[in-house]
Structures are given as C-alpha cells and as structure tokens.
Scaffold this active site. Structure first.
Site, PDB file in Angstrom:
ATOM      1  N   SER A 142       0.794  -1.325  -0.101  1.00  0.00           N
ATOM      2  CA  SER A 142      -0.020  -0.166  -0.056  1.00  0.00           C
ATOM      3  C   SER A 142       0.752   1.251  -0.035  1.00  0.00           C
ATOM      4  O   SER A 142       2.092   1.244   0.443  1.00  0.00           O
ATOM      5  CB  SER A 142      -0.772   0.016   1.320  1.00  0.00           C
ATOM      6  OG  SER A 142      -1.590   1.281   1.432  1.00  0.00           O
ATOM      7  N   TYR A 156      -1.529  -1.270  10.352  1.00  0.00           N
ATOM      8  CA  TYR A 156      -1.856  -1.187   8.752  1.00  0.00           C
ATOM      9  C   TYR A 156      -0.558  -0.814   7.979  1.00  0.00           C
ATOM     10  O   TYR A 156      -0.023  -1.497   7.116  1.00  0.00           O
ATOM     11  CB  TYR A 156      -3.012  -0.618   8.450  1.00  0.00           C
ATOM     12  CG  TYR A 156      -3.156  -0.851   7.022  1.00  0.00           C
ATOM     13  CD1 TYR A 156      -3.949  -1.952   6.519  1.00  0.00           C
ATOM     14  CD2 TYR A 156      -3.124   0.013   6.059  1.00  0.00           C
ATOM     15  CE1 TYR A 156      -4.243  -2.211   5.411  1.00  0.00           C
ATOM     16  CE2 TYR A 156      -3.371  -0.183   4.834  1.00  0.00           C
ATOM     17  CZ  TYR A 156      -3.836  -1.336   4.194  1.00  0.00           C
ATOM     18  OH  TYR A 156      -4.355  -1.755   3.024  1.00  0.00           O
TER      19      TYR A 156
END
Length: 271
Positions: A142, A156
C-alpha cells in the site's frame, strides 16, 4: 520461458483487487487457484471465469488467520499436483481503533493474514519457481507503507512497510533465477475494504481524483512485475504523494498524518 498456461494462486480472491487479478489473469491465459474465506463468492467467480475464458479454476477455502492455514493450503496443492507459477498475496484488511483499544487476539490474527501468511506462502512456493526457472510474486502492499503511520489502524502501515522491504530483498535474491517479485502499492481503491472497516462515509469525503479502480491497480501491477520492478506505487497522484513525503521534514509529515487521521479515521478519542 513461462509455461503455456501459468498457474496463479490468489489470496483474498473473493472481492476487490483479488477478484480483479483473477479476471485479468484469466483473460491473459492463466489457470487459477482462488482462496479466501467466502466459499460462495469464490465458487461464483470461478464459474464466471471458467465460462468466459475456458480456464481451469480451483477453489480452496482458507482462513489465513488460522496458524496452519498455509500448510494445509500448500499440502492441498501438492495433493492435486498443482505447481504455482504466480503468487498474488492480496488478502488483507484493516483493524479500526487505537492499539490498546483492540484485543490482542485481533492483532495476532491481523499479523498472520497480512505478514505471516504471505511470507510463508512465498517460502513454501518459491523453491518450485526457482527450480523451474520461472515465477512471479506480487505482494499487495500500500501507499500507506511509504508514508508516516497514522493514529488508528495502528498496524496497517507497519505491515505494508514490511511487505515492501520483504519484496525488495526477495526480488534481489531471485531475479537472476527467473523469479520476479513486486510490492504493489495502491492508494485509495474502490473495493469493499472501507465498508468492512466501517469508514465508507468518511472515505466518500475524499475527492474523486484520489481513487483508482481495482482493475487499474491490477493492470499496473501486472506490467510492473513483468518489467522487473521490485516496488510499484500505482497512479500519478499516489506517486506524487510518496515523493512529497520524502522531501518534507519528518515533523511536518507527522503533523499532516495526525490531521488526516482525525478527518478520515473512525475513532472517537484521537488526541
């Protein structure tokens, strides 16, 4: 040389980027192994792909949060005589809330799905790729792995940063053997991700130019791994953000991250 019909294993294949990878690679002549927790969705997607592309599709339901899920999955591949040429480590999710507000078993399951499972799958499937002299591994990371961490969804960005560094090292170790590895780093992508984390209403406040479709992300990922890129950030806006974060002082980037956390994280008591 790649096989006539490469076999691709996709985790988290029931929706979003995983399903988009399945459709894209089936159209390119791949046979597929699809895995996720939702058998009904996997079976529906498999039937769609068999009908449209006349490809072989195997459905193996698995919950990668289970400690032995990867071993069981790989044993089933061996039992069926399936040799994986492409591995798409896509399964993932976010855990809303601050670190201490979430029970440890939830964090532990998150680590297994986003870090342990993709690492173990690569470890177990890589020897066959190296032996055959051909393989591709895409670890769906990401943009969050390139920018400062935020308050909320505490693990995350850290997990995605791990996937990026892991992919870089794996790429360097294996490219001379015909195995190419890429950390694919999308930004905001239209999928179920924000519905699952309960942040859809907040995310809808973002301007449209910030978003990509899953299909756009997949096309960039396919091209990047074939070019031999170890890390690829999708979309011009996301690449600009990554470059800008490198240029700005750390204190300023952390301030920006704190401000955005308050705007786009589903938290009640952010400082």
């Amino acid at each position: 040389m790649p096989p006539a019909r490469p076999l691709t294993l996709i985790t988290g294949a029931s929706a979003g980027i995983g399903a988009a990878f399945a459709r894209d690679l089936a159209a390119r002549g791949h046979d597929l192994v699809l895995t996720a927790r939702r058998t009904d969705r996997l079976e529906a997607l498999a039937e769609e792909l068999r009908t449209q592309h006349r490809c072989a599709v195997t459905v193996l339901t698995a919950d990668l949060a289970e400690p032995r899920a990867v071993v069981t999955l790989c044993d089933e591949l061996v039992a069926r005589g399936l040799a994986v040429d492409w591995l798409i480590n896509n399964a993932g999710y976010g855990v809303p809330g601050t670190f201490e507000a979430v029970d440890w078993p939830v964090h532990e399951a998150f680590f297994r799905v986003l870090m342990t499972a993709p690492t173990e799958l690569a470890w177990r499937l890589l020897p066959g790729m190296r032996q055959r002299g051909y393989g591709r591994i895409i670890n769906v990371a990401s943009l969050a792995g390139h920018v400062p961490g935020s308050a909320g969804h505490t693990l995350y960005a850290a997990s995605k940063a791990y996937l990026i560094k892991f992919s870089q090292s794996l790429a360097l170790e294996n490219r001379h053997l015909g195995v190419q590895v890429c950390a694919l780093c999308p930004g905001f992508t239209w999928s179920e991700f924000h519905d699952v984390t309960g942040t859809r209403a907040l995310m809808n406040q973002l301007p449209g130019f910030m978003w990509q479709t899953a299909e756009e992300v997949v096309r960039e990922g396919y091209a990047a791994v074939e070019r031999g890129e170890a890390v690829h950030v999708t979309g011009r806006v996301n690449r600009f953000i990554k470059a800008l974060m490198k240029l700005l002082p750390d204190r300023l980037t952390l301030w920006l991250s704190a401000r955005e956390s308050k705007r786009y994280r589903a938290l009640e008591n952010l400082p």
